[in-house]
Scaffold this motif. Structure first.
Motif, PDB file in Angstrom:
ATOM      1  N   GLY A  68      70.286 -31.385  28.166  1.00 13.50           N
ATOM      2  CA  GLY A  68      69.589 -32.492  28.812  1.00 13.50           C
ATOM      3  C   GLY A  68      68.167 -32.179  29.223  1.00 13.50           C
ATOM      4  O   GLY A  68      67.499 -33.025  29.815  1.00 13.50           O
ATOM      5  N   THR A  69      67.692 -30.967  28.924  1.00 12.39           N
ATOM      6  CA  THR A  69      66.306 -30.608  29.240  1.00 12.39           C
ATOM      7  C   THR A  69      65.446 -30.780  28.000  1.00 12.39           C
ATOM      8  O   THR A  69      65.949 -31.004  26.899  1.00 12.39           O
ATOM      9  N   ASP A  70      64.147 -30.642  28.179  1.00 10.61           N
ATOM     10  CA  ASP A  70      63.227 -30.721  27.046  1.00 10.61           C
ATOM     11  C   ASP A  70      63.350 -29.505  26.126  1.00 10.61           C
ATOM     12  O   ASP A  70      62.885 -29.544  24.992  1.00 10.61           O
ATOM     13  N   GLU A  71      63.926 -28.435  26.634  1.00  8.02           N
ATOM     14  CA  GLU A  71      64.075 -27.217  25.828  1.00  8.02           C
ATOM     15  C   GLU A  71      65.553 -26.876  25.634  1.00  8.02           C
ATOM     16  O   GLU A  71      65.994 -25.753  25.883  1.00  8.02           O
ATOM     17  N   GLU A  72      66.301 -27.865  25.157  1.00  7.80           N
ATOM     18  CA  GLU A  72      67.735 -27.673  24.933  1.00  7.80           C
ATOM     19  C   GLU A  72      67.962 -26.632  23.861  1.00  7.80           C
ATOM     20  O   GLU A  72      67.370 -26.684  22.789  1.00  7.80           O
ATOM     21  N   ARG A  73      68.831 -25.677  24.150  1.00 10.36           N
ATOM     22  CA  ARG A  73      69.134 -24.595  23.218  1.00 10.36           C
ATOM     23  C   ARG A  73      70.272 -24.997  22.285  1.00 10.36           C
ATOM     24  O   ARG A  73      71.107 -25.812  22.643  1.00 10.36           O
ATOM     25  N   PRO A  74      70.314 -24.379  21.101  1.00 12.79           N
ATOM     26  CA  PRO A  74      71.460 -24.626  20.203  1.00 12.79           C
ATOM     27  C   PRO A  74      72.711 -23.963  20.777  1.00 12.79           C
ATOM     28  O   PRO A  74      72.634 -23.012  21.562  1.00 12.79           O
ATOM     29  N   VAL A  75      73.867 -24.456  20.351  1.00  7.01           N
ATOM     30  CA  VAL A  75      75.139 -23.868  20.784  1.00  7.01           C
ATOM     31  C   VAL A  75      75.156 -22.408  20.342  1.00  7.01           C
ATOM     32  O   VAL A  75      74.873 -22.103  19.181  1.00  7.01           O
ATOM     33  N   PRO A  76      75.463 -21.483  21.255  1.00  6.54           N
ATOM     34  CA  PRO A  76      75.487 -20.068  20.876  1.00  6.54           C
ATOM     35  C   PRO A  76      76.562 -19.766  19.834  1.00  6.54           C
ATOM     36  O   PRO A  76      77.633 -20.373  19.841  1.00  6.54           O
ATOM     37  N   LYS A  77      76.277 -18.864  18.952  1.00  4.99           N
ATOM     38  CA  LYS A  77      77.217 -18.448  17.901  1.00  4.99           C
ATOM     39  C   LYS A  77      77.747 -17.067  18.221  1.00  4.99           C
ATOM     40  O   LYS A  77      77.024 -16.214  18.734  1.00  4.99           O
ATOM     41  N   ALA A  78      78.976 -16.839  17.879  1.00  3.40           N
ATOM     42  CA  ALA A  78      79.603 -15.526  18.099  1.00  3.40           C
ATOM     43  C   ALA A  78      79.069 -14.513  17.103  1.00  3.40           C
ATOM     44  O   ALA A  78      78.682 -14.819  16.016  1.00  3.40           O
TER      45      ALA A  78
END
Length: 89
Positions: A79-89
């Motif tokens: 929900g921020t302007d710098e939304e991160r991608p879902v982390p990968k294992a």
């Protein structure tokens, strides 16, 4: 082909039985039809829950995990302007 059946008996709170009765009248279906549908859905949901838990345990055993820091950083970015991608294992 007609499936074999077996009668099960369960004590339920009066309010729950009244809800089943009311739905039975509304849907014009017998109570046993409603109870059978509810039981089938419950059992399917529980089986899926157990499958997902086992899948998670298998991932942990295989080392397919992300750190709490990675997960927290991702969650905090939603929900921020710098939304991160879902982390990968």
């Amino acid at each position: 082909m007609v499936a074999e059946t077996r009668t099960l008996t369960a004590q339920v709170p009066i309010e729950l039985a009244q809800e089943v009765d009311a739905l039975s009248e509304l849907l014009e279906r017998p109570r046993q039809w409603i109870i059978k549908k509810a039981l089938v859905q419950f059992l399917a949901r529980e089986a899926e829950k157990r499958r997902l838990i086992q899948e998670g345990l298998d991932d942990v055993s295989a080392g397919r995990m992300v750190s709490m820091e990675q997960a927290r950083a991702w969650a905090n970015s939603i929900g921020t302007d710098e939304e991160r991608p879902v982390p990968k294992a």
